[in-house]
Design a protein around this motif. Sequence first.
Motif, PDB file in Angstrom:
ATOM      1  N   ILE A  75      41.658   5.829   6.547  1.00 32.18           N
ATOM      2  CA  ILE A  75      42.707   6.693   5.960  1.00 32.18           C
ATOM      3  C   ILE A  75      41.721   7.559   4.559  1.00 32.18           C
ATOM      4  O   ILE A  75      42.315   8.824   4.890  1.00 32.18           O
ATOM      5  N   ILE A  76      41.626   6.812   3.221  1.00 32.42           N
ATOM      6  CA  ILE A  76      41.238   7.563   2.057  1.00 32.42           C
ATOM      7  C   ILE A  76      39.901   8.145   2.097  1.00 32.42           C
ATOM      8  O   ILE A  76      39.920   8.719   1.795  1.00 32.42           O
ATOM      9  N   LEU A  77      38.713   7.007   3.068  1.00 35.88           N
ATOM     10  CA  LEU A  77      37.714   8.094   3.722  1.00 35.88           C
ATOM     11  C   LEU A  77      37.592   9.861   3.506  1.00 35.88           C
ATOM     12  O   LEU A  77      37.056  10.737   3.507  1.00 35.88           O
ATOM     13  N   GLU A  78      38.130   9.101   5.011  1.00 40.29           N
ATOM     14  CA  GLU A  78      38.695  10.889   5.149  1.00 40.29           C
ATOM     15  C   GLU A  78      39.207  11.653   4.209  1.00 40.29           C
ATOM     16  O   GLU A  78      39.097  13.049   4.720  1.00 40.29           O
ATOM     17  N   TYR A  79      39.950  11.181   3.960  1.00 36.98           N
ATOM     18  CA  TYR A  79      41.362  12.104   2.554  1.00 36.98           C
ATOM     19  C   TYR A  79      40.601  12.709   1.933  1.00 36.98           C
ATOM     20  O   TYR A  79      40.074  13.993   1.483  1.00 36.98           O
ATOM     21  N   PHE A  80      39.442  12.096   1.791  1.00 36.17           N
ATOM     22  CA  PHE A  80      38.179  11.895   0.381  1.00 36.17           C
ATOM     23  C   PHE A  80      37.419  13.198   0.873  1.00 36.17           C
ATOM     24  O   PHE A  80      36.994  13.702  -0.086  1.00 36.17           O
ATOM     25  N   LYS A  81      36.873  13.184   2.768  1.00 36.95           N
ATOM     26  CA  LYS A  81      36.315  13.999   2.592  1.00 36.95           C
ATOM     27  C   LYS A  81      36.149  15.359   2.792  1.00 36.95           C
ATOM     28  O   LYS A  81      35.270  16.257   2.952  1.00 36.95           O
ATOM     29  N   HIS A  82      37.842  15.789   2.695  1.00 38.84           N
ATOM     30  CA  HIS A  82      38.134  17.371   3.079  1.00 38.84           C
ATOM     31  C   HIS A  82      37.809  17.770   2.494  1.00 38.84           C
ATOM     32  O   HIS A  82      38.414  17.548   0.841  1.00 38.84           O
ATOM     33  N   GLY A  83      36.663  18.793   2.006  1.00 38.39           N
ATOM     34  CA  GLY A  83      36.457  20.159   0.812  1.00 38.39           C
ATOM     35  C   GLY A  83      36.337  19.582  -0.431  1.00 38.39           C
ATOM     36  O   GLY A  83      36.993  18.540  -0.572  1.00 38.39           O
ATOM     37  N   GLU A  84      36.295  20.572  -1.124  1.00 33.15           N
ATOM     38  CA  GLU A  84      36.513  20.158  -2.829  1.00 33.15           C
ATOM     39  C   GLU A  84      37.308  20.155  -2.908  1.00 33.15           C
ATOM     40  O   GLU A  84      39.200  20.861  -3.009  1.00 33.15           O
ATOM     41  N   ILE A  85      37.624  19.717  -4.002  1.00 32.71           N
ATOM     42  CA  ILE A  85      39.291  19.872  -5.528  1.00 32.71           C
ATOM     43  C   ILE A  85      39.582  21.185  -4.817  1.00 32.71           C
ATOM     44  O   ILE A  85      38.201  22.021  -5.771  1.00 32.71           O
ATOM     45  N   LYS A  86      41.007  21.551  -5.674  1.00 33.06           N
ATOM     46  CA  LYS A  86      41.112  22.272  -6.316  1.00 33.06           C
ATOM     47  C   LYS A  86      40.621  23.099  -6.962  1.00 33.06           C
ATOM     48  O   LYS A  86      40.460  22.311  -8.274  1.00 33.06           O
ATOM     49  N   LYS A  87      40.574  24.913  -7.745  1.00 32.96           N
ATOM     50  CA  LYS A  87      40.094  25.030  -8.851  1.00 32.96           C
ATOM     51  C   LYS A  87      40.620  24.230  -9.794  1.00 32.96           C
ATOM     52  O   LYS A  87      39.744  24.422 -10.711  1.00 32.96           O
ATOM     53  N   HIS A  88      41.932  24.611 -10.150  1.00 34.18           N
ATOM     54  CA  HIS A  88      42.444  24.225 -11.393  1.00 34.18           C
ATOM     55  C   HIS A  88      43.343  23.116 -11.711  1.00 34.18           C
ATOM     56  O   HIS A  88      44.080  22.703 -11.903  1.00 34.18           O
ATOM     57  N   ASP A  89      42.283  22.012 -10.281  1.00 37.21           N
ATOM     58  CA  ASP A  89      43.119  20.691 -10.733  1.00 37.21           C
ATOM     59  C   ASP A  89      42.261  20.171 -12.401  1.00 37.21           C
ATOM     60  O   ASP A  89      41.495  20.979 -13.051  1.00 37.21           O
ATOM     61  N   THR A  90      42.795  19.279 -12.266  1.00 36.83           N
ATOM     62  CA  THR A  90      42.982  18.664 -13.888  1.00 36.83           C
ATOM     63  C   THR A  90      42.185  17.101 -13.691  1.00 36.83           C
ATOM     64  O   THR A  90      41.835  16.268 -12.356  1.00 36.83           O
ATOM     65  N   GLN A  91      41.594  17.211 -15.025  1.00 35.92           N
ATOM     66  CA  GLN A  91      40.684  16.212 -15.109  1.00 35.92           C
ATOM     67  C   GLN A  91      41.198  14.714 -16.216  1.00 35.92           C
ATOM     68  O   GLN A  91      41.509  15.256 -17.362  1.00 35.92           O
ATOM     69  N   VAL A  92      41.660  13.686 -15.514  1.00 30.82           N
ATOM     70  CA  VAL A  92      42.562  12.863 -16.543  1.00 30.82           C
ATOM     71  C   VAL A  92      41.541  12.188 -17.548  1.00 30.82           C
ATOM     72  O   VAL A  92      41.280  10.943 -16.271  1.00 30.82           O
ATOM     73  N   GLN A  93      41.080  11.686 -18.478  1.00 34.63           N
ATOM     74  CA  GLN A  93      40.282  10.249 -18.825  1.00 34.63           C
ATOM     75  C   GLN A  93      41.430  10.181 -19.338  1.00 34.63           C
ATOM     76  O   GLN A  93      42.096   9.863 -20.990  1.00 34.63           O
ATOM     77  N   ALA A  94      41.672   8.596 -19.848  1.00 37.43           N
ATOM     78  CA  ALA A  94      42.057   7.327 -21.138  1.00 37.43           C
ATOM     79  C   ALA A  94      41.363   6.813 -21.724  1.00 37.43           C
ATOM     80  O   ALA A  94      40.534   6.071 -21.175  1.00 37.43           O
ATOM     81  N   GLU A  95      41.462   7.540 -22.784  1.00 34.79           N
ATOM     82  CA  GLU A  95      40.001   6.825 -23.589  1.00 34.79           C
ATOM     83  C   GLU A  95      40.356   5.753 -24.495  1.00 34.79           C
ATOM     84  O   GLU A  95      38.713   5.162 -24.880  1.00 34.79           O
ATOM     85  N   ASP A  96      41.972   5.304 -24.362  1.00 37.61           N
ATOM     86  CA  ASP A  96      41.514   4.372 -25.224  1.00 37.61           C
ATOM     87  C   ASP A  96      43.496   4.032 -24.759  1.00 37.61           C
ATOM     88  O   ASP A  96      43.760   4.459 -23.872  1.00 37.61           O
ATOM     89  N   GLU A  97      44.134   2.595 -24.718  1.00 35.24           N
ATOM     90  CA  GLU A  97      45.539   2.283 -23.902  1.00 35.24           C
ATOM     91  C   GLU A  97      46.205   3.411 -24.765  1.00 35.24           C
ATOM     92  O   GLU A  97      47.285   3.181 -23.407  1.00 35.24           O
TER      93      GLU A  97
END
Length: 155
Positions: free
Chosen positions: A123-145
């Motif tokens: 189910i997880i693999l199928e979920y991530f296989k569908h298409g590109e992430i929408k254009k205004h999606d965010t990328q979140v990075q935790a730089e420290d705790e």
Amino acid sequence: MLKKVRESERRIHKRVAAYLRHNYPDIRFHTSLDGEAMGTSQRAHVGYLQWGSGFPDLLIFKGNGQHVGLALEIKKDGESPYKKDGTLKAGKHLREQEGWIRYLRAQNWKAEFGVGYSECIDIILEYFKHGEIKKHDTQVQAEDEGEITIRFEND
């Protein structure tokens, strides 16, 4: 001949979380602790804070272009929540779980019962296989705790 050992739901849940951490290290997810052993006062406190019972075991907070996230209710191998005719088996807890799945689907989540480790991973693999992430999606990075930086694609 050795008998195949069925994994507990708890063990499957831990393996799925480990799979996500290893294969999708930047994807944020949350697992429910409802099934964990708690004392009476802890269970009462958690019950008070939640909106009803039957909350899914795993939530993945990443859209796939079709859905805003993925919710999985994890079941043991061989313990489908459905009868052979496709209807839900009896039981208040299963009805509550299916209620959450229907609610989340109405909110544009992909929400499913996953029976066993292999089906959950499929189910997880199928979920991530569908298409590109929408254009205004965010990328979140935790730089420290303590800090979280949120970047938008168009910035």
